[in-house]
Enzyme design. Structure first.
Site, PDB file in Angstrom:
ATOM      1  N   ASN A   8       1.027  -1.314   0.007  1.00 36.88           N
ATOM      2  CA  ASN A   8       0.330  -0.216  -0.187  1.00 36.88           C
ATOM      3  C   ASN A   8       0.592   1.335   0.220  1.00 36.88           C
ATOM      4  OD1 ASN A   8      -2.361   2.285   0.402  1.00 36.88           O
ATOM      5  ND2 ASN A   8      -2.523   1.134   3.073  1.00 36.88           N
ATOM      6  N   LYS A  10      -0.627   4.420  -0.202  1.00 38.57           N
ATOM      7  CA  LYS A  10      -0.706   5.361   0.704  1.00 38.57           C
ATOM      8  C   LYS A  10      -0.224   6.761  -0.267  1.00 38.57           C
ATOM      9  CE  LYS A  10      -0.235   3.069   5.016  1.00 38.57           C
ATOM     10  NZ  LYS A  10       0.703   3.686   6.422  1.00 38.57           N
ATOM     11  N   HIS A  96      -9.553   1.705   5.411  1.00 35.44           N
ATOM     12  CA  HIS A  96      -7.916   1.523   5.759  1.00 35.44           C
ATOM     13  C   HIS A  96      -8.251   2.580   7.357  1.00 35.44           C
ATOM     14  CE1 HIS A  96      -4.055   2.573   7.017  1.00 35.44           C
ATOM     15  NE2 HIS A  96      -3.834   1.632   6.419  1.00 35.44           N
ATOM     16  N   GLU A  98      -6.560   4.938   8.747  1.00 36.46           N
ATOM     17  CA  GLU A  98      -6.403   5.920   8.024  1.00 36.46           C
ATOM     18  C   GLU A  98      -7.538   6.876   7.391  1.00 36.46           C
ATOM     19  OE1 GLU A  98      -2.899   5.513   5.822  1.00 36.46           O
ATOM     20  OE2 GLU A  98      -1.770   5.730   7.705  1.00 36.46           O
ATOM     21  N   GLU A 161      -4.953  -4.382  10.399  1.00 28.24           N
ATOM     22  CA  GLU A 161      -3.912  -4.066  10.915  1.00 28.24           C
ATOM     23  C   GLU A 161      -4.002  -3.024  12.429  1.00 28.24           C
ATOM     24  OE1 GLU A 161      -1.910  -2.974   7.759  1.00 28.24           O
ATOM     25  OE2 GLU A 161      -3.606  -1.317   7.679  1.00 28.24           O
ATOM     26  N   GLY A 167       2.711   2.150  11.085  1.00 26.39           N
ATOM     27  CA  GLY A 167       3.700   3.239  10.511  1.00 26.39           C
ATOM     28  C   GLY A 167       4.171   4.090  11.493  1.00 26.39           C
ATOM     29  N   SER A 199       3.649  -2.201  10.562  1.00 23.63           N
ATOM     30  CA  SER A 199       4.967  -2.269  10.554  1.00 23.63           C
ATOM     31  C   SER A 199       5.735  -3.727   9.955  1.00 23.63           C
ATOM     32  CB  SER A 199       5.796  -1.881  11.763  1.00 23.63           C
ATOM     33  OG  SER A 199       5.312  -0.195  12.234  1.00 23.63           O
ATOM     34  N   GLY A 220       2.675  -1.064   4.192  1.00 23.70           N
ATOM     35  CA  GLY A 220       3.104   0.285   3.696  1.00 23.70           C
ATOM     36  C   GLY A 220       4.364   1.066   3.809  1.00 23.70           C
ATOM     37  N   GLY A 221       5.024   1.432   4.204  1.00 24.26           N
ATOM     38  CA  GLY A 221       6.060   2.567   4.097  1.00 24.26           C
ATOM     39  C   GLY A 221       7.166   1.638   3.562  1.00 24.26           C
TER      40      GLY A 221
HETATM   41  P1  PGA Z   1       3.159  -0.283   7.064  1.00 29.35           P
HETATM   42  O1  PGA Z   1       1.610   0.232   7.183  1.00 29.35           O
HETATM   43  O2  PGA Z   1       3.753  -1.061   6.979  1.00 29.35           O
HETATM   44  O3  PGA Z   1       3.785   1.142   6.996  1.00 29.35           O
HETATM   45  O4  PGA Z   1       3.149   0.251   8.571  1.00 29.35           O
HETATM   46  C1  PGA Z   1       0.768  -0.396   6.330  1.00 29.35           C
HETATM   47  C2  PGA Z   1      -1.030  -0.057   5.997  1.00 29.35           C
HETATM   48  O5  PGA Z   1      -1.206   1.032   6.968  1.00 29.35           O
HETATM   49  O6  PGA Z   1      -1.512  -0.605   5.721  1.00 29.35           O
END
Ligand code: PGA
Length: 235
Positions: A8, A10, A96, A98, A161, A167, A199, A220-221
């Protein structure tokens, strides 16, 4: 058994970055193939570019969000699942954290999105997870149960999650991931793949994918660097 490795992006990326991403992924896929299901979810403006780049590669595309409105019409700013499908997307995220917490998406809107995704024959990836406050208050299972309520029939993937792990570099322990995934699977009245996210990095992905009831990871990241992400998919 093949597991899901979903990236993802983002709200990250540029035209140049996405161009280079596609080229690097093509070179990596030519060198070594993964038996896992690899899916990339770029921001909407870059989907068409990656569709071309991934054309002959075993990498699938998806989107991070969608409209609840179908087809085409007078819905300024909205992007329908019909359009996402037209661009080669097979998967769409819904719920999600967010979007739930920063954009105020309610549970009923999330469920409407899941239905709209299924309606177009795409695979929803429904994200669920508790905040730090809910975790500390011992409300995790009630929160998850609520986020899994009123789900439509039809195929979907669930991504667990914990919000406090997204993050933050704070991954849930392997024991906690295994326990939560088994609790989530017990709440579902059918067999649905359940992924873990929060993470996930090259350092911990092997251990997480090694948990037998974990069907994959949502990254994510760490999905933004193609070498690293492809290496994760080879785990
Ligand atoms: P992250 O994000 O791997 O950067 O923690 C995961 C996500 O929001 O799907």
């Amino acid at each position: 058994m093949a597991k899901w490795v979903v990236g993802n992006f983002k709200m990250n990326g540029t035209n140049e970055m996405v161009c280079a991403y596609g080229e690097t992924m093509a070179a990596l896929a030519a060198k070594s193939s993964t038996t896992n299901h690899l899916v990339v979810l770029p921001p909407l403006p870059y989907i068409a570019q990656l569709q071309k780049a991934f054309k002959d590669l075993p990498i699938q595309l998806g989107a991070q969000d969608c409209s609840i409105f179908e087809g085409q019409g007078a819905f300024t700013g909205e992007v329908s699942n019909f359009m996402l499908k037209d661009l080669g997307c097979g998967f769409v995220l819904a719920g999600h954290s967010e979007r739930r917490h920063k954009m105020g998406e309610t549970q009923s809107l999330v469920i409407a999105k899941v239905k709209a995704i299924q309606q177009e024959g795409l695979m929803p990836i429904l994200c669920i997870g508790e905040t730090k406050e809910e975790y500390d208050a011992g409300q995790t299972l009630a929160v998850l149960q609520n986020q899994l309520s009123n789900l439509p029939q039809g195929p979907m993937i669930i991504a667990y999650e914990p919000v406090w792990a997204i993050g933050t570099g704070l991954t849930a322990s392997l024991e906690l991931i295994e326990q939560r995934i088994s609790e989530i699977k017990a709440m579902l009245s059918r067999t649905t793949p359940v992924l873990y996210g929060g993470s996930v990095t090259l350092d911990n992905v092997k251990d997480i994918l090694g948990i037998s009831n974990v069907d994959g990871v949502l990254v994510g990241g760490a999905s933004l660097k193609p070498e690293q992400f492809y290496q994760m998919a080879l785990s």
